[in-house]
Design a protein around this motif. Structure first.
Motif, PDB file in Angstrom:
ATOM      1  N   GLU A   1       0.832  -1.213   0.000  1.00 38.18           N
ATOM      2  CA  GLU A   1       0.000   0.000   0.000  1.00 38.18           C
ATOM      3  C   GLU A   1       0.862   1.257   0.000  1.00 38.18           C
ATOM      4  O   GLU A   1       0.535   2.238  -0.669  1.00 38.18           O
ATOM      5  CB  GLU A   1      -0.960   0.002   1.197  1.00 38.18           C
ATOM      6  N   LEU A   2       1.965   1.257   0.746  1.00 35.97           N
ATOM      7  CA  LEU A   2       2.889   2.409   0.741  1.00 35.97           C
ATOM      8  C   LEU A   2       3.488   2.617  -0.652  1.00 35.97           C
ATOM      9  O   LEU A   2       3.595   3.749  -1.131  1.00 35.97           O
ATOM     10  CB  LEU A   2       4.026   2.199   1.749  1.00 35.97           C
TER      11      LEU A   2
ATOM     12  N   ASP B   1      18.643   2.914  -1.846  1.00 38.49           N
ATOM     13  CA  ASP B   1      18.618   4.359  -2.071  1.00 38.49           C
ATOM     14  C   ASP B   1      17.354   4.795  -2.794  1.00 38.49           C
ATOM     15  O   ASP B   1      16.638   3.980  -3.376  1.00 38.49           O
ATOM     16  CB  ASP B   1      19.884   4.871  -2.751  1.00 38.49           C
ATOM     17  N   TYR B   2      17.076   6.095  -2.672  1.00 36.46           N
ATOM     18  CA  TYR B   2      15.913   6.702  -3.319  1.00 36.46           C
ATOM     19  C   TYR B   2      16.380   7.853  -4.194  1.00 36.46           C
ATOM     20  O   TYR B   2      17.267   8.611  -3.811  1.00 36.46           O
ATOM     21  CB  TYR B   2      14.926   7.248  -2.278  1.00 36.46           C
TER      22      TYR B   2
ATOM     23  N   HIS C   1       9.630   8.025  -9.050  1.00 39.89           N
ATOM     24  CA  HIS C   1      10.294   7.774  -7.775  1.00 39.89           C
ATOM     25  C   HIS C   1      10.902   6.379  -7.823  1.00 39.89           C
ATOM     26  O   HIS C   1      10.173   5.385  -7.878  1.00 39.89           O
ATOM     27  CB  HIS C   1       9.295   7.883  -6.622  1.00 39.89           C
ATOM     28  N   ARG C   2      12.217   6.307  -7.814  1.00 42.02           N
ATOM     29  CA  ARG C   2      12.913   5.026  -7.923  1.00 42.02           C
ATOM     30  C   ARG C   2      13.613   4.698  -6.604  1.00 42.02           C
ATOM     31  O   ARG C   2      14.388   5.498  -6.099  1.00 42.02           O
ATOM     32  CB  ARG C   2      13.917   5.068  -9.060  1.00 42.02           C
ATOM     33  N   ILE C   3      13.306   3.514  -6.118  1.00 43.14           N
ATOM     34  CA  ILE C   3      13.950   3.022  -4.897  1.00 43.14           C
ATOM     35  C   ILE C   3      14.617   1.703  -5.239  1.00 43.14           C
ATOM     36  O   ILE C   3      14.016   0.836  -5.886  1.00 43.14           O
ATOM     37  CB  ILE C   3      12.934   2.841  -3.751  1.00 43.14           C
TER      38      ILE C   3
ATOM     39  N   VAL D   1      11.373   0.962   3.962  1.00 41.82           N
ATOM     40  CA  VAL D   1      10.606   2.023   4.621  1.00 41.82           C
ATOM     41  C   VAL D   1      11.474   3.270   4.799  1.00 41.82           C
ATOM     42  O   VAL D   1      10.997   4.400   4.634  1.00 41.82           O
ATOM     43  CB  VAL D   1      10.009   1.527   5.954  1.00 41.82           C
ATOM     44  N   HIS D   2      12.754   3.082   5.101  1.00 46.06           N
ATOM     45  CA  HIS D   2      13.715   4.200   5.192  1.00 46.06           C
ATOM     46  C   HIS D   2      13.698   5.015   3.895  1.00 46.06           C
ATOM     47  O   HIS D   2      13.626   6.250   3.910  1.00 46.06           O
ATOM     48  CB  HIS D   2      15.106   3.619   5.460  1.00 46.06           C
ATOM     49  N   GLU D   3      13.770   4.324   2.767  1.00 43.16           N
ATOM     50  CA  GLU D   3      13.817   5.011   1.474  1.00 43.16           C
ATOM     51  C   GLU D   3      12.464   5.643   1.119  1.00 43.16           C
ATOM     52  O   GLU D   3      12.423   6.753   0.579  1.00 43.16           O
ATOM     53  CB  GLU D   3      14.283   4.049   0.371  1.00 43.16           C
ATOM     54  N   ILE D   4      11.370   4.975   1.437  1.00 44.03           N
ATOM     55  CA  ILE D   4      10.049   5.572   1.215  1.00 44.03           C
ATOM     56  C   ILE D   4       9.900   6.828   2.072  1.00 44.03           C
ATOM     57  O   ILE D   4       9.288   7.814   1.653  1.00 44.03           O
ATOM     58  CB  ILE D   4       8.920   4.550   1.493  1.00 44.03           C
ATOM     59  N   ALA D   5      10.491   6.821   3.269  1.00 49.13           N
ATOM     60  CA  ALA D   5      10.432   8.001   4.147  1.00 49.13           C
ATOM     61  C   ALA D   5      11.127   9.198   3.502  1.00 49.13           C
ATOM     62  O   ALA D   5      10.694  10.343   3.688  1.00 49.13           O
ATOM     63  CB  ALA D   5      11.053   7.678   5.508  1.00 49.13           C
ATOM     64  N   HIS D   6      12.201   8.973   2.742  1.00 44.16           N
ATOM     65  CA  HIS D   6      12.839  10.082   2.014  1.00 44.16           C
ATOM     66  C   HIS D   6      11.837  10.714   1.052  1.00 44.16           C
ATOM     67  O   HIS D   6      11.648  11.931   1.030  1.00 44.16           O
ATOM     68  CB  HIS D   6      14.054   9.598   1.220  1.00 44.16           C
TER      69      HIS D   6
END
Length: 198
Positions: free
Chosen positions: A19-20, A40-41, A49-51, A67-72
């Motif tokens: 969902e995120l 990395d993001y 948006h590439r992670i 989740v760290h990268e989505i937080a960016h």
């Protein structure tokens, strides 16, 4: 995509992470291991948006990294692109996104108190939290590597790029180590993985 995710993260986290990814329009790429980073993001020139996340991570570290990268991405969208990459806005966003995952259906009980402590003030990398990093490494596949803190004083070791060092004294949290070829001193986290040389 959900089936692919399920191979890399804990089962009970799959739906929420999916969902995120949909919410933020993430293009996720799972890549071969990079020694210097877990993921990395970036937003590319066309606005996607590439992670990327390393395929070699255990499922708990993979979840945290993703989740760290989505937080960016989420922090940049909420606060603008002029914020510091690991500043207060990112920390607040990472905490908010990660807290729903810190529960026993997702993480083993022994990790929960360490995660709760870490997420009071998350760092740019979970590797800088030596206690959490070592706890997470117990879920990695076995390797022939050793941790710096396990080596005897004065022993010689090699790191991922082939450079050879001699272990020195501990300075507060890190170890001073002398690069054999240059004579320069470097500081190593106690949980750095190295190869002990004879």
């Amino acid at each position: 995509m959900k089936d692919v995710l399920a191979r890399y993260i804990p089962e009970h986290a799959t739906d929420a992470v999916f969902e995120l990814i949909k919410l933020y329009g993430v293009h996720l790429k799972i890549v071969n291991e990079r020694v210097t980073r877990h993921g990395d993001y970036r937003r590319d020139d066309s606005g996607y948006h590439r992670i990327t996340v390393n395929a070699s991570l255990n499922k708990y570290r993979f979840l945290m990294t993703l989740v760290h990268e989505i937080a960016h991405l989420a922090a940049f969208e909420k606060y603008g692109r002029n914020i510091k990459p690991h500043g207060d806005e990112w920390k607040l966003t990472f905490q908010k996104l990660m807290v729903p995952f810190i529960r026993p259906e997702i993480f083993p009980n022994q990790l929960l108190p360490l995660l709760a402590r870490h997420f009071r003030n998350p760092k740019a990398s979970s590797d800088t939290d030596a206690t959490l990093s070592l706890a997470l490494k117990q879920f990695d596949e076995a390797t022939d590597k050793t941790y710096i803190f396990e080596l005897p004083y004065g022993s010689t070791f090699k790191i991922y790029n082939g450079k050879i060092f001699k272990k020195g004294a501990q300075r507060i949290k890190r170890f001073e180590c002398l690069e054999v070829s240059t004579g320069r001193t470097y500081l190593f986290n106690p949980n750095a993985e190295v190869e002990l040389l004879p």
